[in-house]
Each structure stands twice: as structure tokens, then as C-alpha cells.
Design a protein around this motif. Structure first.
Motif, PDB file in Angstrom:
ATOM      1  N   GLU A 114      -4.857  -1.647  10.147  1.00 55.92           N
ATOM      2  CA  GLU A 114      -4.483  -2.288   8.878  1.00 55.92           C
ATOM      3  C   GLU A 114      -3.053  -2.823   8.931  1.00 55.92           C
ATOM      4  N   TYR A 115      -2.161  -2.112   9.631  1.00 63.05           N
ATOM      5  CA  TYR A 115      -0.809  -2.642   9.827  1.00 63.05           C
ATOM      6  C   TYR A 115      -0.858  -3.947  10.626  1.00 63.05           C
ATOM      7  N   GLU A 116      -1.728  -3.987  11.623  1.00 61.88           N
ATOM      8  CA  GLU A 116      -1.897  -5.220  12.412  1.00 61.88           C
ATOM      9  C   GLU A 116      -2.396  -6.361  11.524  1.00 61.88           C
ATOM     10  N   ALA A 117      -3.331  -6.044  10.629  1.00 70.54           N
ATOM     11  CA  ALA A 117      -3.874  -7.074   9.741  1.00 70.54           C
ATOM     12  C   ALA A 117      -2.804  -7.585   8.774  1.00 70.54           C
ATOM     13  N   MET A 118      -1.966  -6.693   8.261  1.00 72.13           N
ATOM     14  CA  MET A 118      -0.883  -7.098   7.369  1.00 72.13           C
ATOM     15  C   MET A 118       0.120  -7.980   8.122  1.00 72.13           C
ATOM     16  N   HIS A 119       0.436  -7.584   9.348  1.00 73.81           N
ATOM     17  CA  HIS A 119       1.358  -8.356  10.182  1.00 73.81           C
ATOM     18  C   HIS A 119       0.800  -9.757  10.431  1.00 73.81           C
ATOM     19  N   SER A 120      -0.505  -9.801  10.694  1.00 71.58           N
ATOM     20  CA  SER A 120      -1.159 -11.088  10.951  1.00 71.58           C
ATOM     21  C   SER A 120      -1.126 -11.984   9.712  1.00 71.58           C
ATOM     22  N   ALA A 121      -1.282 -11.381   8.520  1.00 69.57           N
ATOM     23  CA  ALA A 121      -1.248 -12.167   7.276  1.00 69.57           C
ATOM     24  C   ALA A 121       0.141 -12.766   7.063  1.00 69.57           C
ATOM     25  N   ASN A 168      -2.011 -12.958  -0.540  1.00 76.29           N
ATOM     26  CA  ASN A 168      -2.863 -12.292  -1.535  1.00 76.29           C
ATOM     27  C   ASN A 168      -4.305 -12.148  -1.062  1.00 76.29           C
ATOM     28  N   ASP A 169      -4.758 -13.069  -0.224  1.00 71.78           N
ATOM     29  CA  ASP A 169      -6.126 -12.984   0.299  1.00 71.78           C
ATOM     30  C   ASP A 169      -6.268 -11.920   1.376  1.00 71.78           C
ATOM     31  N   SER A 170      -5.155 -11.397   1.861  1.00 73.53           N
ATOM     32  CA  SER A 170      -5.236 -10.382   2.932  1.00 73.53           C
ATOM     33  C   SER A 170      -5.858  -9.090   2.438  1.00 73.53           C
ATOM     34  N   GLY A 171      -5.724  -8.791   1.137  1.00 73.22           N
ATOM     35  CA  GLY A 171      -6.302  -7.576   0.578  1.00 73.22           C
ATOM     36  C   GLY A 171      -5.410  -6.358   0.676  1.00 73.22           C
ATOM     37  N   PHE A 172      -4.299  -6.454   1.383  1.00 74.76           N
ATOM     38  CA  PHE A 172      -3.399  -5.310   1.542  1.00 74.76           C
ATOM     39  C   PHE A 172      -2.117  -5.476   0.726  1.00 74.76           C
ATOM     40  N   PRO A 192       0.831  -1.218   0.000  1.00 77.15           N
ATOM     41  CA  PRO A 192       0.000   0.000   0.000  1.00 77.15           C
ATOM     42  C   PRO A 192       0.859   1.259   0.000  1.00 77.15           C
ATOM     43  N   GLU A 193       0.244   2.366  -0.399  1.00 82.76           N
ATOM     44  CA  GLU A 193       0.983   3.622  -0.499  1.00 82.76           C
ATOM     45  C   GLU A 193       1.245   4.238   0.866  1.00 82.76           C
ATOM     46  N   LEU A 194       2.278   5.027   0.909  1.00 82.81           N
ATOM     47  CA  LEU A 194       2.695   5.751   2.105  1.00 82.81           C
ATOM     48  C   LEU A 194       1.563   6.629   2.642  1.00 82.81           C
ATOM     49  N   PHE A 195       1.397   6.663   3.955  1.00 77.33           N
ATOM     50  CA  PHE A 195       0.423   7.514   4.658  1.00 77.33           C
ATOM     51  C   PHE A 195      -1.029   7.146   4.364  1.00 77.33           C
ATOM     52  N   THR A 196      -1.279   5.916   3.896  1.00 84.76           N
ATOM     53  CA  THR A 196      -2.662   5.510   3.616  1.00 84.76           C
ATOM     54  C   THR A 196      -3.087   4.314   4.452  1.00 84.76           C
ATOM     55  N   VAL A 197      -2.269   3.916   5.423  1.00 91.23           N
ATOM     56  CA  VAL A 197      -2.542   2.708   6.200  1.00 91.23           C
ATOM     57  C   VAL A 197      -2.735   3.080   7.666  1.00 91.23           C
TER      58      VAL A 197
END
Length: 835
Positions: free
Chosen positions: A49-56, A163-167, A40-45
Motif C-alpha cells: 500500500e505504501y508502494e501504491a501511495m508512492h505511485s499515485a 483522490n482516486d488512489s483510495g489511500f 491513513p492511520e499509523l500501523f495500518t498500511v
């Protein structure tokens, strides 16, 4: 002649054996899969959402087998913007924009991921036993087909989970992209030349004590290879103070300081080594016992024993997986003096993460060698430290710089961090993706926030891409652009209507060139007449609306059958006075004056009939050529306070635009309403406004509403119902003066906390070396970002609303025979030379 130089060929030491079927196979039989990572782009998360990406990432890594290595390699390479000047029929202002950014440096980010299957013995090898110093022996374990099949299946699951994470999106890198082709360099070749260019040239690699060179590039290396180098606490994300306020939070990933925020050529490598978790814990248990038995000889042994037990307790209590980890930042420069500055920059950015910056001069060559795509198995084990997967993943860089839209249609904005031009589509691609359901836009920006510059910039680019633009303005904001378009088209386009007492705006809403009136045209005529008749506070009954609609229908039938009747307000008024009134009196079912007072109607509308105060307004003897002109500005500043004229003029312009909208099939149309929306948002006009906003979408059109007064928004329920709710694209400029009451704005516009944080960060950390204003663009509550509106000096002189600057341009244009383009060229040139 015998070669006596102490040098070896890269081919003789090269660790990779082959690349087949998109898999990398090393000479030690390590099997690797390569991916390109889209972030994802800078300053848009947000933090969640960072937690969700970490979890993925966590879920994905847990499916990999033992003795796998996950290697993230993020490239940040300085590039220079190449202007797009080879387009056909590029305009003067577009060329000026491109030249303004010519050679502007920016940091380009490319992220790769390599998943490698190695063996237990290879995972434990140290720097004195790798491909640079020995031959190759294929491990027995890697000859087992079942082991390799399980790894391939696990990698497929890994890819699917991410890829299923959406981020995050993983894109498999093919064989040609790895090894390259005759036309394009592969990622291995790019690595050895420290370049991301498609055409690269391999250069000599010099390995010396404390110094490594690739061609003319000197490398410096900072490593995190010991637990002591790490902060006491790490998180998935951090608060970025420069763009945060006491009412908003701007978040970045924990590793962002060594990512896009580190402005030099560098590569960030991170390795996660998945060993046998059970065996690791057994080894730690043994070490704890040894430390305990030696504790009477040294207190440090007792302390180390307690640390090991804490690690074991966490592993057992929370079900954490023990892994090894390593992070390094490899930066380079052609200039040794600049390299010293880069060393300091890298060290300070690591210190921002509360890490101890260790400049490693010993292991540069070894770690560079391990960073070869697919060669993570050659990593020296003594450079890694033990931790858990959760903590190791916090060092993944989770955002990238701004990306251009792939859509052919759009506008040029600027990256707020690097100042690089971006192509942004806020109309077509979001519609195709289902992010928005209409192209309408709502623009909110206080005076001085750069609203006029942004709107001029947007409108100019839409017009250049074939859009029919109709503007209703109340401040001469588009006069310069309109003059420029008129000059470019030699008077064929660029129409500027201004209301003056000597030459007032005049319309004929009852005229059509084919004498045909559809339902929409009839409804708009009825709405116009109701607006002329009723004041804002008056209620319109069904009888009044129905009778007036019937009168319009009957009048249209008369002018269609009797060509001697000239369609105009005058003949309509005479029809109402002489015929319709008489017909009302003859009806069997009488219409009471309380239900429909035709005398009151005729008295009120008398001022628009011949001889009245405003008899010029609705009886024009010529039709405005809105159909074929692509850029039309109605400047109605002189009547914006006139309660009689302002609503009528604006509604007739709206009706004329709808006629244009219906008849121009397959052509993009844009109506921009500045402060005129205030007249359209009265109770009498609410239904008409709702109709227009909902209908324009079906005819490849869009309405852009622009305002600077926040109080108007907060006090008008009609604005929310008819404008805001039907504008899926919202554009806000600097709102800091409204910071204390932004909660009400947030509620009114339906903004999320993430969008609020982005909006309140506007212009908070602008680069003092560039002149620009930032703007937030939100699409359907799904996609949003802050961009910069930066223009060339030529565009500035075209868009400016400063009276002195406008007069300076016009005076010079008059001297040059009315050539405003040449005037702007000369004036811009002199100002650039002075600066």
C-alpha cells in the motif's frame, strides 16, 4: 516621534498579495493552490500500500508543468485532551473515564499541500535575493493567461489522481480557511503564530544570527539540503522493529521517524522543484565534460564526473525526471533547556533514517519565510539538491495518528501511541459504508489478555447509549458492572441471574403474554425439544423433525382455543403422552418406531416433567421480564459442565432473547455469549445458531461471541460455519502465546497478512508509564487497527475479576448501605492518593 528601532513591520515585508477564488497570489505573481491532506492511520498500511501511495504521488506530480513547486507541510503540535464533561446525563463511570485523561498530552497532526506555479528566474534565486531583502517585480511569464490556465488544469488532474488512489484524500482549502475570519484563524495566521488553534494571537518575530524567536518560542532547524546528507539507499517504507516479530512485519513510511514518532512540537517541510528536465540534463552533460577536462588536476574531479554520468545514465535508461528537493524539520520550545533535548531528539530521528543530521543555524529565517503557505517561490535554490521524483517522494510522511469516528454512536478507546481517547464506531458507520454486512462480533482472547476489561468497557458504553444487553456469562465477569447499573437505576435495571441448587434458573418457553406464536417461535420450541431428546452424536431425521413440529403446532392450537390449559412443559408432555401418541396409532399411514420413536421421546423427556430431576427448569409460573430490563446477566458457571442442563438453559435464553429482539422495534439489542457457545455449537444446535446469527441483523441486533480457548475454534467446524462466518467484526487480544500456531488461527478467521502483523504487534511496545492492554479490531477484512483499553481507577474496580478486589468493594458497599458507587469512589480515591 520618529521610530529609530531597527525593526520592520510584517505588513511591509509580507510576500502574499491576495487570496481570491481559493488561489493564493504572491507579490511576485506566484500562483498557489492549498490542500488539506488526509492520510491513513499509523500501523495500518502495508508495504504494497505504501508502494501504491508512492505511485499515485508520482503520477500526479508528472502532470504538473515546468517550474512548479510541490510543498508538503506536516504540523505536529502538542495538545492536551479536554474531557467531555458537559454531556447531558453523563454517568459516573463515563465521568471517571474523562477525568482520568484530563490534560493528557498528545501530538496532533495536520498535513497541508501547496502547489505553486513560479518562473524560471524565481526558481533559481538564492537566499540573498528574496522578499525579505528586495521589492517586487512581476515576471512577464506570469502575465500570460494561457500559462496560468494550463497550470490550473494540471492541478485539477493532480488532485483527481491522488483522490482516486483510495489511500490519500486532498481537500481544497478555501479562501476563508487560508486568510481566516473574525471567528477563526486561517492557515497563514496559524503559521506565523506556530499554532493550530482556531483562535491565535500574532506575536513579534525576532531574527538574529543563530537564533529565531516567535513570541516566546525558540526555533531550531535541521535540514537535508545536500546529497551527502542522504543515506545510500532509500525506500518507500521501513520495518518498524519495535512492533515486528520474526513472523510478522510492521511497516512505516521512510519519513515516519520525523513524523508521528518524533514527540515534540515540529513542522516537516518538503519541497519538490520541477524544473525543465531537458535543460537540467544538458547542464549536467556540460558539467561532466568540464570535470573530465579537469580530471588530470584532481582525482575528485574524475570521481564527480563519474557520479554525474551515473545520474545521467539512470535518467536516460529508466526515463526518470530530474528534480530538486529539500527537506527540513523546524522544531520549537518555550524553554531553552528543553530546546537542547529537542535538538538531540530531531537529530537522532534523522539518524534513524540514516541521514546526517545537520543543525542549520544560518538559514532558519530564510527557510521559515519560504514555508509561508503559497510562498514556496521564495525558497533559496542553494538549499536544494538534485535527485529524481521517485527518490524525492520517499521523504513524504504517509501516515497520521489515530482518528476518531464522526459517528454519534460508538465506544471510547485509546490511541496506542499517545494515550489519547478516541471515539470508535464498530457497529453503525461500518454498516452504512458497506464495510460490514452485520453487527455481530467475535472476540478471542486468552486468559489474562484483558478480555474481561474490554468486554465490560464495551458493554457499559453500549448500555449507556440505550442498548438492551443480555449476557450469558460463565465466570462472574460482569457482576460488578451489573451491581453498578442496579445501584444507578435504583433497582429498575441490572438483573443478575445465578444458578444455585436452592434457587435454580427456571423458564417457561411455552408462555407468551399475548398467546400468539409466530413461525420463529414454533421453530425455536421444536429445536429446544430436539435438543432435550437427542444427544450430540444422534442424527435427526426429517420424519422426527416433522412430527415434533406437527406436535408443537397441534399443542399451540389447543392452548389457544382452551384457556383452561396452562401453557408449560408439563401440559405439553401430557398432550404428547395422552393425545398425540394415540393419534399416531390411529393414522392410516403408520409411522414406524425407526422413523419416530415417541416412546423413546417421552422416556427421555420424563426428567423435565413434574416429579423428574429437572422438573423446575421448563415449568416456571412467572415470565422473566426480559422485555423491559435493559441489562440482564445470566451467570451459569455452576452448570457449564452439566451436559443435561447447560444446553437447555442456554437455548432457552437464546429463545427469550429472540422474543425480545422481535418485539422491540427500532431499539438496539445485544446478546453476549461467553463460553456458552460451546453448548450451542453442537450438531443439534447448529441450525438454530445459524438462524439466530443471520436473523439478528434484521432486527437491529448483534450477537457477540467470546472465547479464550483456541483449541475449541480449531476443532469445531460448526463454529466456523455459524459463528465466525457470520461475524463481520472480529476482536482479538494478545495472541503471542499462540504465535507458533497462529497460521492456523489466521486461516480459520480468514485474516490477511496485514491483519496478522497488527495482531502479533499487540502489547509489544507498551508505555511503561501507563496501565493498559491493547486490542485489535477488524471490520470485514477492510478496516482494522490496534487500540488500547485504558480505564480509570473507578472503572477498574467496577470491572475487576480479581476475587480480593471484588470482595473489598462489596464489603465497603455493605458498610455504606449497599451504595456500590460511593464505595468505588472512596476506594478509588484512596488508591489514587497512595499511588
Amino acid at each position: 516621534m520618529r521610530n529609530t528601532a531597527k525593526a520592520a513591520t510584517l505588513e511591509s515585508k509580507f510576500p502574499l498579495l491576495t487570496v481570491e477564488h481559493d488561489y493564493i497570489l504572491s507579490k511576485d505573481a506566484d500562483l498557489s493552490v492549498a490542500y488539506r491532506v488526509e492520510l491513513p492511520e499509523l500501523f495500518t498500511v502495508t508495504s504494497a500500500e505504501y508502494e501504491a501511495m508512492h505511485s499515485a504521488w508520482l503520477k500526479a506530480i508528472k502532470v504538473l508543468p515546468n517550474y512548479s513547486v510541490v510543498h508538503r507541510q506536516d504540523w505536529f503540535v502538542e495538545e492536551k485532551y479536554k474531557p467531555e464533561l458537559d454531556k447531558e446525563d453523563i454517568s459516573f463511570l463515563s465521568r471517571s473515564f474523562e477525568r482520568h485523561f484530563n490534560e493528557r498530552p498528545f501530538l496532533n497532526h495536520n498535513s497541508y499541500l501547496f502547489v505553486t506555479k513560479t518562473t524560471k528566474e524565481r526558481a533559481r534565486q538564492q537566499s540573498n535575493f528574496n522578499a525579505l531583502t528586495r521589492g517586487f517585480i512581476i515576471p512577464k511569464e506570469m502575465q500570460d493567461k494561457e500559462t496560468l490556465q494550463k497550470f490550473i488544469e494540471a492541478v485539477g488532474q493532480f488532485e483527481r489522481i491522488i483522490n482516486d488512489s483510495g489511500f490519500i484524500k486532498l481537500i481544497r482549502i478555501t479562501t476563508d480557511e487560508i486568510v481566516g475570519t473574525s471567528e477563526q484563524a486561517g492557515i497563514v495566521e496559524k503559521y506565523f503564530s506556530l499554532s493550530q488553534q482556531d483562535t491565535t494571537c500574532l506575536q513579534d518575530i525576532a531574527l538574529k544570527a543563530g537564533d529565531m524567536k516567535i513570541g516566546d518560542k525558540h526555533l531550531c532547524l535541521h535540514t537535508l539540503s545536500d546529497v551527502e546528507d542522504l543515506p545510500g539507499k532509500i525506500n518507500t517504507d521501513i520495518r518498524y522493529e519495535r512492533l515486528s516479530t520474526d513472523r510478522s512485519d510492521c511497516r512505516l513510511s521512510f519519513a515516519a521517524p520525523i513524523g508521528v514518532l518524533l514527540s515534540c512540537n515540529h513542522i516537516v517541510n518538503q519541497y519538490i522543484f520541477i524544473d525543465d528536465h531537458t535543460e537540467n540534463l544538458k547542464r549536467f552533460e556540460k558539467q561532466a565534460r568540464n570535470m573530465h577536462s579537469l580530471s588530470k588536476y584532481s582525482r575528485s574531479n574524475q570521481i564527480n564526473k563519474e557520479w554525474i554520468e551515473d545520474y545521467l545514465n539512470d535518467a536516460h535508461s529508466y526515463g526518470l525526471t530530474s528534480v530538486r528537493c529539500h527537506v527540513n524539520v523546524m522544531a520549537w520550545s518555550d524553554d531553552r533547556e528543553e530546546l537542547s533535548r529537542i535538538k538531540n531528539d530531531v537529530g537522532s530521528q534523522l539518524a534513524l533514517m540514516e541521514c546526517k543530521p545537520r543543525h542549520n543555524t544560518v538559514d532558519t529565517a530564510t527557510l521559515f519565510w519560504a514555508g509561508i503557505p503559497g510562498n514556496a517561490g521564495d525558497f533559496p535554490s542553494e538549499e536544494s539538491f538534485y535527485t529524481f521524483i521517485e527518490q524525492a517522494l520517499c521523504f513524504f510522511i504517509e501516515e497520521t495518528n489515530y482518528k476518531s469516528s464522526p459517528s454519534p454512536f460508538g465506544i471510547k478507546m485509546v490511541d496506542r501511541v499517545t494515550g489519547r481517547p478516541l471515539h470508535v464506531d464498530i457497529s453503525d458507520l461500518p454498516m452504512k459504508k458497506g464495510i460490514i454486512t452485520n453487527r455481530n462480533k467475535f472476540v478471542l482472547g486468552p486468559s489474562g489478555s484483558g478480555k474481561s476489561f474490554f468486554m465490560n468497557h464495551l458493554v457499559r458504553q453500549y448500555w449507556e447509549q440505550g442498548t438492551h444487553v443480555v449476557l450469558v456469562d460463565t465466570g462472574n465477569s460482569y457482576q460488578g458492572l451489573c451491581e453498578m447499573i442496579r445501584s444507578k437505576t435504583k433497582g429498575e435495571d441490572g438483573v443478575y441471574f445465578t444458578y444455585t441448587e436452592e434457587n435454580p434458573i427456571s423458564f417457561n418457553p411455552f408462555y407468551t403474554d399475548d398467546n400468539q406464536f409466530d413461525v420463529e417461535k414454533k421453530d425455536s420450541l421444536k429445536t429446544l425439544l430436539l435438543t432435550l431428546w437427542k444427544s450430540e452424536d444422534d442424527r435427526i431425521s426429517k420424519t422426527e423433525s416433522g412430527e415434533l413440529g406437527s406436535a408443537v403446532d397441534e399443542y399451540i392450537r389447543r392452548i389457544q382455543t382452551d384457556r383452561n390449559i396452562v401453557p408449560s412443559f408439563n401440559t405439553f408432555y401430557e398432550f404428547m403422552r395422552d393425545e398425540y401418541k394415540a393419534e399416531l396409532g390411529k393414522r392410516e399411514i403408520k409411522v414406524d418406531k425407526e422413523d419416530f420413536n415417541i416412546d423413546n421421546l417421552l422416556t427421555t423427556l420424563r426428567q423435565y416433567y413434574k416429579g423428574g430431576r429437572f422438573d423446575f427448569l421448563l415449568n416456571s409460573d412467572k415470565e422473566l421480564d426480559l422485555l423491559n430490563k435493559r441489562f440482564i446477566v445470566f451467570e451459569i458457571d455452576a452448570i457449564k459442565e452439566n451436559k443435561d442442563l447447560f444446553p437447555v438453559v442456554t437455548i432457552i435464553i437464546m429463545e427469550a432473547f429472540i422474543n425480545k429482539m422481535r418485539r422491540l422495534k427500532g431499539i438496539r439489542k445485544q446478546l453476549i455469549i461467553e463460553e456458552a457457545w460451546k453448548a450451542l455449537s453442537t450438531p443439534n444446535m447448529a441450525e438454530y445458531l445459524k438462524y439466530m446469527y443471520k436473523t439478528v441483523r434484521k432486527f437491529y441486533g448483534e450477537v457477540v461471541t467470546v472465547t479464550q480457548e483456541i483449541q475449541d475454534l480449531l476443532s469445531s467446524a460448526i463454529v466456523k460455519e455459524s459463528i465466525i462466518n457470520n461475524s463481520d467484526c472480529k476482536i482479538l487480544l494478545d495472541q503471542r502465546k499462540y504465535m507458533n500456531k497462529f497460521d492456523s488461527i489466521q486461516e480459520l478467521l480468514g485474516l490477511t497478512d496485514k491483519e496478522k502483523s497488527q495482531i502479533l504487534s499487540i502489547n509489544m511496545s507498551n508505555n511503561p508509564g501507563r496501565f493498559y492492554k491493547e486490542v485489535w479490531i477488524g471490520l470485514g477484512g477492510v478496516q482494522s487497527a490496534v487500540y488500547a483499553t485504558e480505564v480509570s481507577k473507578q472503572e477498574y474496580l467496577t470491572y475487576t475479576t480479581e476475587e480480593t478486589e471484588k470482595l473489598e468493594v462489596l464489603r465497603l458497599a455493605n458498610k455504606l448501605g449497599g451504595d456500590i458507587e460511593q464505595a468505588i469512589k472512596q476506594l478509588a480515591g484512596s488508591k489514587i492518593n497512595k499511588s
